[in-house]
Design a protein around this motif. Structure first.
Motif, short mmCIF file in Angstrom:
data_model
loop_
_atom_site.label_atom_id
_atom_site.label_comp_id
_atom_site.label_asym_id
_atom_site.label_seq_id
_atom_site.Cartn_x
_atom_site.Cartn_y
_atom_site.Cartn_z
N ALA A 301 0.81 -1.25 -0.24
CA ALA A 301 -0.57 0.17 0.03
C ALA A 301 0.47 1.12 0.01
O ALA A 301 0.25 2.97 0.16
N GLY A 302 2.33 1.30 -0.08
CA GLY A 302 2.99 2.53 -0.48
C GLY A 302 4.12 2.31 0.57
O GLY A 302 4.83 3.59 0.54
N PHE A 303 3.82 1.66 1.95
CA PHE A 303 4.93 2.22 3.31
C PHE A 303 5.54 1.66 3.23
O PHE A 303 5.96 0.60 2.57
N ASP A 304 6.57 1.85 3.94
CA ASP A 304 8.40 1.40 4.25
C ASP A 304 8.36 0.29 5.17
O ASP A 304 7.32 -0.17 6.31
N GLY A 358 -9.04 -0.13 -4.04
CA GLY A 358 -9.45 -0.93 -5.16
C GLY A 358 -10.16 0.98 -6.45
O GLY A 358 -9.30 0.86 -7.42
N SER A 359 -9.65 2.28 -5.72
CA SER A 359 -9.50 3.31 -6.23
C SER A 359 -8.54 4.13 -6.36
O SER A 359 -8.41 5.13 -6.45
N ALA A 360 -7.46 3.67 -5.66
CA ALA A 360 -6.07 3.81 -5.61
C ALA A 360 -5.53 3.41 -6.98
O ALA A 360 -5.70 2.71 -7.58
N GLY A 361 -4.80 4.99 -7.50
CA GLY A 361 -3.36 4.54 -8.48
C GLY A 361 -2.26 3.47 -8.09
O GLY A 361 -2.28 3.19 -7.05
N ALA A 437 -1.63 -10.80 -6.78
CA ALA A 437 -0.81 -10.28 -8.13
C ALA A 437 -2.43 -10.68 -9.17
O ALA A 437 -1.67 -10.16 -9.70
N ASN A 438 -3.18 -11.27 -8.68
CA ASN A 438 -4.34 -11.40 -9.68
C ASN A 438 -5.45 -10.24 -9.78
O ASN A 438 -5.87 -9.86 -10.10
N ILE A 439 -6.02 -10.40 -8.11
CA ILE A 439 -7.09 -9.02 -8.73
C ILE A 439 -7.12 -8.10 -7.26
O ILE A 439 -7.76 -7.29 -7.11
N GLY A 440 -5.56 -7.87 -6.99
CA GLY A 440 -5.58 -6.86 -6.22
C GLY A 440 -5.66 -7.24 -4.36
O GLY A 440 -6.85 -7.68 -4.16
N LEU A 441 -5.10 -5.86 -4.12
CA LEU A 441 -5.92 -6.11 -2.26
C LEU A 441 -7.67 -5.71 -2.13
O LEU A 441 -7.93 -6.19 -1.46
#
Length: 474
Positions: A301-304, A358-361, A437-441
């Protein structure tokens, strides 16, 4: 001149002594739950390090994480019948030894195959603990306190999870990363597993000081021993308690796995199916994705790494607080209302997470790119999900599994239900990397939200309240 202790004071003293003793022996049994939680959570901070150390593919890494759950299923399935044959206490001693061997072996592993062996072996201990602790606590606790004492199991689990998250965070922080050397020329991730040796040894020592379950003793015909234990854990009439237990056993025949079937048929008792369904729904809402893959999830989700490990600690803290809420409410408002509230809350929070992911880029590296506001909202919803799970399905399922079955079938039925829980846990844990990997978070959390929605209708129709009932009246 002789002084006499007022009868009421004497009775209160005896009652307090019995209560403290019950709390003590229940707390010792619950250390098995702590190890269950620690062993389940310790993998969270080591996933990436294991993949690099063993050069594992994503599927192999997923199996490194999930392999323990197959052992859990076997351990849970075997623990009930073994505990019915050899006693709750004897199997708990063996369980403590298994935890210690697994913790040491996981830390010294040099290959995926060796690591998986020790994790599978440790799974036997986790699965056994998931059956033995709630069964033992339910069998020694007075009806009015059974719900609160049974939640000690879940409190111990979440404390174990928190301890694993915290120790992982501190060890990784000290080394700079889970993959780096910490001390004695040994990688930090190995020390994460070795930290479990401390509670494993504590559990082993503690079990040596607790008595065998009096209801097990009655089932084995050891009535005098059962009388001794009942006199220590309760101020009620011992002879009456012995009589009630004997009546609930229906005959002199010792409990067996065959008791799960309706007499003269191959049909399993409906109550066993209800226990299995409770176990499956507890896992299908995806709670262990948060606890096993929390670090990976938040990095996706973008955190380190450091932020992700700290978020795990935050989730563990939230889980502990919500479990205390459950302890305060489970014997006051009942099991079924808590499950319903939890299901509704989980559905709402999981649906929100589905929308957020679902709405995140995506950023240049292909990871989710959440804005500061959406990142904060995701953290709030994730912790809200943990809150609703922690005050309901986390502890209440274990309370129900420990008490909903009658004395005749408790060991075997609890073993089947707990084994189903571990199989469901394995399925969810193994499929998360594939879904990611296939349908995302968003796709993964959409499935968990749907499971939470279905659980609302299941609880409303099939779960009966057990608050305040004696085990013999089940």
């Amino acid at each position: 001149m002789t002084t006499h202790t007022p009868p009421s004071l004497s009775a209160n003293t005896a009652e307090n002594t019995s209560l403290f003793y019950v709390i003590f022996i229940s707390a010792v049994a619950a250390i098995g739950g702590f190890l269950f939680g620690f062993d389940s959570g310790v993998i969270n901070g080591t996933v990436s390090a294991l993949g690099n150390a063993f050069n594992s593919s994503s599927v192999a890494t997923g199996f490194n994480v999930a392999s323990v759950l197959l052992g859990c299923a076997l351990g849970a399935l075997a623990a009930g019948p073994l505990a019915d044959k050899f006693g709750r206490r004897a199997i708990m001693i063996i369980t403590a030894i298994i935890f210690a061997i697994s913790a040491f072996g996981s830390g010294i592993s040099e290959s995926s195959a060796e690591f998986i062996f020790y994790r599978l072996f440790g799974g036997l201990g986790i699965g056994a603990a998931s059956v033995l602790a709630p069964a033992y606590i339910a069998e020694v606790a007075p009806p009015a306190l059974r719900g609160r004492l049974a939640t000690l199991q879940q409190l111990a689990i979440v404390l174990g999870l928190f301890a694993a998250f915290l120790s992982n965070y501190l060890i990784a922080d000290a080394a700079g990363s889970a993959q780096n050397i910490l001390m004695l020329d040994t990688a930090a991730w190995r020390w994460m597993f070795w930290a479990e040796l401390v509670p494993a040894i504590l559990f082993l020592v503690g079990v040596l000081f607790i008595p065998e379950s009096p209801r097990y003793l009655v089932a084995q015909g050891k009535v005098d021993d059962a009388k001794t234990v009942f006199s220590k854990i309760s101020n009620d009439n011992v002879a009456a308690q012995i009589s009630d237990v004997k009546s609930s056993l229906h005959s002199d025949k010792k409990p067996s796995i065959r008791d799960l079937f309706i007499d003269g048929s191959k049909k399993v008792h409906p109550i066993v199916w209800a226990g299995v369904a409770l176990s499956v729904f507890q896992q299908f809402v995806g709670i262990n994705v948060v606890f096993y893959y929390g670090s990976e999830l938040w990095q996706a989700a973008g955190f380190d790494e450091s932020q992700s490990l700290f978020i795990n600690v935050l989730a563990g803290t939230t889980n502990i607080v919500s479990t205390f809420i459950a302890i305060a409410l489970v014997d006051k408002i009942g099991r079924k209302p808590l499950l319903l509230v939890g299901s509704v809350g989980m559905f709402i929070s999981l649906s929100a997470l589905t929308y957020i992911f679902g709405s995140a880029g995506l950023d240049e590296a292909g990871k989710l790119a959440l804005s500061d506001n959406m990142g904060s909202f995701a953290l709030i919803m994730a912790n809200l999900f943990v809150v609703f799970f922690g005050l309901s399905w986390g502890p209440v399922v274990w309370v129900l599994l420990g008490e909903m079955f009658n004395n005749r079938i408790r060991g075997a039925a609890l073993a089947v239900a707990a084994s189903a829980q571990w199989i469901a846990n394995f399925a969810i844990t193994m499929t998360f990397p594939i879904m990611l990997a296939n349908i995302g978070l968003a796709g993964a959390y959409g499935f968990y939200a749907l499971s939470a929605l279905i659980s609302i209708f299941f609880v409303a129709k099939y779960i009966t309240e057990t608050r305040g009932k004696t085990l013999e009246s089940m």
